[in-house]
Motif scaffolding. Sequence first.
Motif, PDB file in Angstrom:
ATOM      1  N   THR A   1       0.847  -1.195   0.000  1.00 35.95           N
ATOM      2  CA  THR A   1       0.000   0.000   0.000  1.00 35.95           C
ATOM      3  C   THR A   1       0.880   1.242   0.000  1.00 35.95           C
ATOM      4  OG1 THR A   1      -1.766  -1.156   1.187  1.00 35.95           O
ATOM      5  CG2 THR A   1      -1.812   1.253   1.208  1.00 35.95           C
ATOM      6  N   LEU A   2       0.950   1.890  -1.148  1.00 37.65           N
ATOM      7  CA  LEU A   2       1.729   3.126  -1.245  1.00 37.65           C
ATOM      8  C   LEU A   2       0.971   4.259  -0.548  1.00 37.65           C
ATOM      9  CD1 LEU A   2       2.800   2.923  -5.010  1.00 37.65           C
ATOM     10  CD2 LEU A   2       4.093   2.185  -3.004  1.00 37.65           C
ATOM     11  N   PRO A   3       1.678   5.268  -0.073  1.00 36.41           N
ATOM     12  CA  PRO A   3       0.986   6.395   0.573  1.00 36.41           C
ATOM     13  C   PRO A   3       0.196   7.242  -0.416  1.00 36.41           C
ATOM     14  CG  PRO A   3       3.333   6.842   0.385  1.00 36.41           C
ATOM     15  CD  PRO A   3       3.141   5.418  -0.027  1.00 36.41           C
TER      16      PRO A   3
ATOM     17  N   ASP B   1      -3.416  -1.192  -6.846  1.00 35.00           N
ATOM     18  CA  ASP B   1      -3.149   0.233  -7.055  1.00 35.00           C
ATOM     19  C   ASP B   1      -1.669   0.512  -7.265  1.00 35.00           C
ATOM     20  OD1 ASP B   1      -5.807   0.900  -6.897  1.00 35.00           O
ATOM     21  OD2 ASP B   1      -5.746   1.428  -4.767  1.00 35.00           O
ATOM     22  N   ALA B   2      -0.808  -0.253  -6.584  1.00 36.98           N
ATOM     23  CA  ALA B   2       0.634  -0.005  -6.698  1.00 36.98           C
ATOM     24  C   ALA B   2       1.119  -0.253  -8.129  1.00 36.98           C
ATOM     25  CB  ALA B   2       1.392  -0.892  -5.714  1.00 36.98           C
TER      26      ALA B   2
ATOM     27  N   GLN C   1     -10.045  -0.593 -22.135  1.00 37.00           N
ATOM     28  CA  GLN C   1     -10.251  -0.243 -20.727  1.00 37.00           C
ATOM     29  C   GLN C   1      -9.486  -1.187 -19.801  1.00 37.00           C
ATOM     30  OE1 GLN C   1     -14.561  -0.310 -20.608  1.00 37.00           O
ATOM     31  NE2 GLN C   1     -14.666   1.915 -20.587  1.00 37.00           N
ATOM     32  N   SER C   2      -9.426  -2.462 -20.179  1.00 36.25           N
ATOM     33  CA  SER C   2      -8.682  -3.406 -19.350  1.00 36.25           C
ATOM     34  C   SER C   2      -7.194  -3.104 -19.389  1.00 36.25           C
ATOM     35  CB  SER C   2      -8.946  -4.843 -19.803  1.00 36.25           C
ATOM     36  OG  SER C   2      -8.401  -5.080 -21.086  1.00 36.25           O
ATOM     37  N   GLU C   3      -6.708  -2.580 -20.515  1.00 35.70           N
ATOM     38  CA  GLU C   3      -5.302  -2.179 -20.594  1.00 35.70           C
ATOM     39  C   GLU C   3      -5.033  -0.951 -19.738  1.00 35.70           C
ATOM     40  OE1 GLU C   3      -3.273  -2.145 -24.443  1.00 35.70           O
ATOM     41  OE2 GLU C   3      -5.058  -3.071 -25.311  1.00 35.70           O
ATOM     42  N   LEU C   4      -5.999  -0.035 -19.711  1.00 37.38           N
ATOM     43  CA  LEU C   4      -5.802   1.207 -18.960  1.00 37.38           C
ATOM     44  C   LEU C   4      -5.981   1.010 -17.462  1.00 37.38           C
ATOM     45  CD1 LEU C   4      -7.677   3.657 -21.351  1.00 37.38           C
ATOM     46  CD2 LEU C   4      -5.225   3.625 -20.899  1.00 37.38           C
ATOM     47  N   ALA C   5      -6.871   0.110 -17.071  1.00 39.73           N
ATOM     48  CA  ALA C   5      -7.142  -0.100 -15.640  1.00 39.73           C
ATOM     49  C   ALA C   5      -7.504  -1.557 -15.411  1.00 39.73           C
ATOM     50  CB  ALA C   5      -8.263   0.815 -15.164  1.00 39.73           C
ATOM     51  N   ASP C   6      -6.504  -2.411 -15.422  1.00 38.11           N
ATOM     52  CA  ASP C   6      -6.707  -3.853 -15.277  1.00 38.11           C
ATOM     53  C   ASP C   6      -7.194  -4.165 -13.859  1.00 38.11           C
ATOM     54  OD1 ASP C   6      -6.557  -6.610 -15.181  1.00 38.11           O
ATOM     55  OD2 ASP C   6      -4.780  -6.688 -16.461  1.00 38.11           O
ATOM     56  N   GLU C   7      -8.365  -4.803 -13.763  1.00 41.09           N
ATOM     57  CA  GLU C   7      -8.924  -5.141 -12.458  1.00 41.09           C
ATOM     58  C   GLU C   7      -8.076  -6.161 -11.708  1.00 41.09           C
ATOM     59  OE1 GLU C   7     -11.443  -3.805 -10.838  1.00 41.09           O
ATOM     60  OE2 GLU C   7     -11.720  -2.369 -12.454  1.00 41.09           O
TER      61      GLU C   7
ATOM     62  N   ARG D   1      -8.559  12.288  -3.014  1.00 38.64           N
ATOM     63  CA  ARG D   1      -8.338  11.912  -1.625  1.00 38.64           C
ATOM     64  C   ARG D   1      -8.765  10.482  -1.307  1.00 38.64           C
ATOM     65  NH1 ARG D   1      -7.738  15.836   1.841  1.00 38.64           N
ATOM     66  NH2 ARG D   1      -6.701  14.154   2.978  1.00 38.64           N
ATOM     67  N   GLU D   2      -9.619   9.863  -2.134  1.00 39.19           N
ATOM     68  CA  GLU D   2     -10.124   8.526  -1.857  1.00 39.19           C
ATOM     69  C   GLU D   2      -9.530   7.516  -2.832  1.00 39.19           C
ATOM     70  OE1 GLU D   2     -12.242  11.140  -1.913  1.00 39.19           O
ATOM     71  OE2 GLU D   2     -12.488  11.217   0.266  1.00 39.19           O
ATOM     72  N   ARG D   3      -8.849   6.500  -2.308  1.00 41.27           N
ATOM     73  CA  ARG D   3      -8.249   5.483  -3.173  1.00 41.27           C
ATOM     74  C   ARG D   3      -9.297   4.827  -4.074  1.00 41.27           C
ATOM     75  NH1 ARG D   3      -3.151   3.883  -1.383  1.00 41.27           N
ATOM     76  NH2 ARG D   3      -2.574   4.726   0.655  1.00 41.27           N
ATOM     77  N   GLY D   4     -10.439   4.474  -3.490  1.00 43.13           N
ATOM     78  CA  GLY D   4     -11.447   3.749  -4.244  1.00 43.13           C
ATOM     79  C   GLY D   4     -12.045   4.546  -5.384  1.00 43.13           C
ATOM     80  N   LEU D   5     -11.870   5.872  -5.362  1.00 42.39           N
ATOM     81  CA  LEU D   5     -12.460   6.723  -6.400  1.00 42.39           C
ATOM     82  C   LEU D   5     -11.572   6.824  -7.631  1.00 42.39           C
ATOM     83  CD1 LEU D   5     -14.919   8.509  -6.952  1.00 42.39           C
ATOM     84  CD2 LEU D   5     -13.723  10.403  -5.862  1.00 42.39           C
TER      85      LEU D   5
END
Length: 698
Positions: free
Chosen positions: A135-137, A517-518, A507-513, A274-278
Motif C-alpha cells: 500500500t503506497l501512501p 493500485d501499486a 479499458q482493461s489495458e488502462l485499468a486492469d482489475e 483523496r479517496e483510493r477507491g475513487l
Amino acid sequence: MRFRAAQATQLKRRANATRLRGLAVALGMTAALAGLLLTALRPEPVLFVVVGIASYLAELYLHLNEPLMMRRLGQLRAGVTLRSVLRTALLLVLMARMGLTDDAAYLQAAVLVPVLLILQTAYSAVSAGIRRNRTLPVVTRNIPLDGLPVSNTPPLRLLRKPGQRLLHQELTVLVGAAVALATQDRFWIPVGLLAAALSALLTTVQLVPSLRRALRFPSREAVLAHVDHWLGDYRPDVVLYFTGSKDSAYQGNMWLESLADLARRGHRPMVVMRERGLVRSLDPTTVPVLCVPSATHLMNMELGSVRLALYPANVGKNIHFLRIPKVTHVFIGHGDSDKLASVNPFSKVYDEVWVAGRAGRDRYALADVGVRDDEIVEVGRPQLDALTTRPAVTTGPIPTVLYAPTWEGWTDDPGNTSLLLAGENIVRRLLAGDEPVRVVYKPHPFTGIRDPKARGVHERILRMIARANETRAGQDRWREAAAADAAARAHARAEEQRLTEEITRIQSELADEELDDAQLSRDSGHPDGRLSARLAEARAAHVRVYWQARGAWEHLVVEAGGPHLYDCFDQADLLISDISSVVSDFICTLKPYVLTDTAELGVEEFRAQNTAARAAYILDSGATGMPKLVRMLTRPEMDVLRPHRLDLREYLLGPGSQASAERFAEASRLGIARAAGKAEPPAAPDGAEHLPLVTQGM
C-alpha cells in the motif's frame, strides 16, 4: 433549509434500516453459535450440522452486505478469527460428547483442528503483510515512478476477501461432518478438516514469494520524496481538487477534458484526489492524477507552484487544500440548475465562484448566502461546446421524443420528478398518439433507490414501451421500414459488438482489475496518449452504430451502459424532463423542451420559480397537451417559444459568440495571474438585464 432537513432525515432512516438489518443478522449468527454449543453438548450431530450451515449463511451475508457490522464485531473482540476458532473447536466437543475420544478419527481431528487454525493464522499474517507493504501512501496516474522498486501484483484471487476464504474452509469441515453422518463413517470428519488445512496451506505457500517482494517495497518516505521531486519538476499551476464517494465520479469526470484543453494551451494541470477507491472510477485521461489519502501527507507536499485550484463539489475535505496560500480557490460545481446545491452557503469560502451564465450570478444574488457579485465569473459550460445545434424539425422519418426524468430525490415534494405523477401518462400519450413518434426513455440511474413507487412506475413504463414495440413491429408500415434497412441494421449490430469488445479491451489495458493500485500507479507512469485516443474514437464510433443498429421507428430505453445523455440530445427533437441540469444543458441545442408542473403551481408561477422553465412548454400531470406538442415537431411555425430559448440560452449559459472552452481558459489564465498578483479581480458585467418571464405556453 426544509429540503436539507428532509434529506438528512431520509439519510438517517436509510442508515438506521441498514444498521437494524445488520444487527438482526449478527444476532442471528450469535444465536447460531450458541446453538452450536448446545447441540455439541447434548449431543445432536444432525442439528449441529444444520445450525452450523445456518451460522455459515448468516456470516456470509454479513461479509457480502454488512461490512460495517463486521468491523463492529471485530471491535467487540468477536471478529472472524474468534468465530472460526469457536466453530471448529466445537466440532471436537461434539465428537467428545459422542464418546469418540478413543477413536482414531477423534485423534486425527484433534491434531488437524489446531493445524488448520495455525495455517489460517499464517495465511492471515502473510496476506496482511502483503497488503500493508504494497500500500503506497499515494495512488497515481500519469506520474512516473521510475526508480521505485514496485513489483508486480500478487495473485489477487488469493488475497481478496480473506474472511470469506476462512469461512469457506469452515464449510469444507461442515461438509465432511455431514457426509460422515450420511454414510455413518466418522473418518469423513478428519477428511473435511484435512481438505480445509490443505487449502489454507496451498494458499499461504503460493503467497510467500509475493510477501518477499512486498517486503522490498519502497518505504513511505521514499515514495513521498519521489512524488515531491516530480512535483518540483512538473510545477503544476492548475489543480482540480476532487473528493467524494464512488457515486460522485461523474463530478470530476466532466472536467477532465477541460483540464486536458488547458494542458494543450500551455498550462500544467493535474487532478488531486483523496479517496483510493475513487481513482478507478475516473475516466481515462492524460492529465496527471495524484491521490493523497492522508491530510498530513497532502499538507507537506511541494505544491508551491499551484496558482489555481478548482473544486467541483462542496465537501469537508476541501479544507485541506483551501489552506494553501497564494492560490486562487474557485468553486466550479458539477452542473447548472435551480437546485439549492447551486447556491450552497459554503461557496463563500472560495475566492471565486465560476458559473455558466448570468442566471448563476442572479441565483447567488437572490439567495444572499455571502458570495459577492465581484467574486462570480461567468465561464459558460465547456462540456456543451460539442453539442450540435439544429432546427427543431425532425430529420428522421418520425420525430424522436426524449423523456429523461430526474429521480425522486430525498423528499416527497411532487415537484422533484415527473415520473411518479405524470410519467405513465406522458409515455402512454406519446405511444398512443395519432401522429407517430419514436420514444427514447432515459431514466435517472438513482430512480427507485428511495421510493419503491418510482421503481414501480419505471418498470411499468418499460413494459409499455416493450408492448408498443411489439405492436409496431406487426404493423405494415413499420414492418416494411424494418425490412428496408434490415441489412444495414444487422451490419451495425455486428460493428457495435466489435466496438464493445474493443472498448472493453482498451479499458482493461488502462485499468486492469487484476492489478492492484501499486502496479497500476507504476504502469501508468508514462501515459500512452494513443491508447486514450483509441478509446475516445471507439466510444464515438460505438455511439454512432448504436443508433444505426436500431430502427428510426423503434422505441428505446437507454439505461446505464448505453449512450451518454448528450448523445441522446443529438437524437431528440423534443425533450421532456424536470427541473435539473439536464434541461439547462439541453437548452444549448435550441430545440423545444417540456416540463411538467406536477406541483400544480400554474404556468406563470411555475416559470417564476424556475429559471429553466421560462422557455419551456408546460404540461399538467395528465399530459393533456401532448398531442399539440407532437404536432409542433412537424410544424415549426407552431414553436412559438424558440425566440425565448435563444434569450434563455444566453442567460443560462452565456453568449454563444465565444466557445465556453475559450472563456474557461481565459478565466483560468486570469485566476493564475491574480494568484501571482498580476491582475485585478474581474468586474461584474454592467447593464445586464434579467430575463423577462414568458407566460405563453401549451
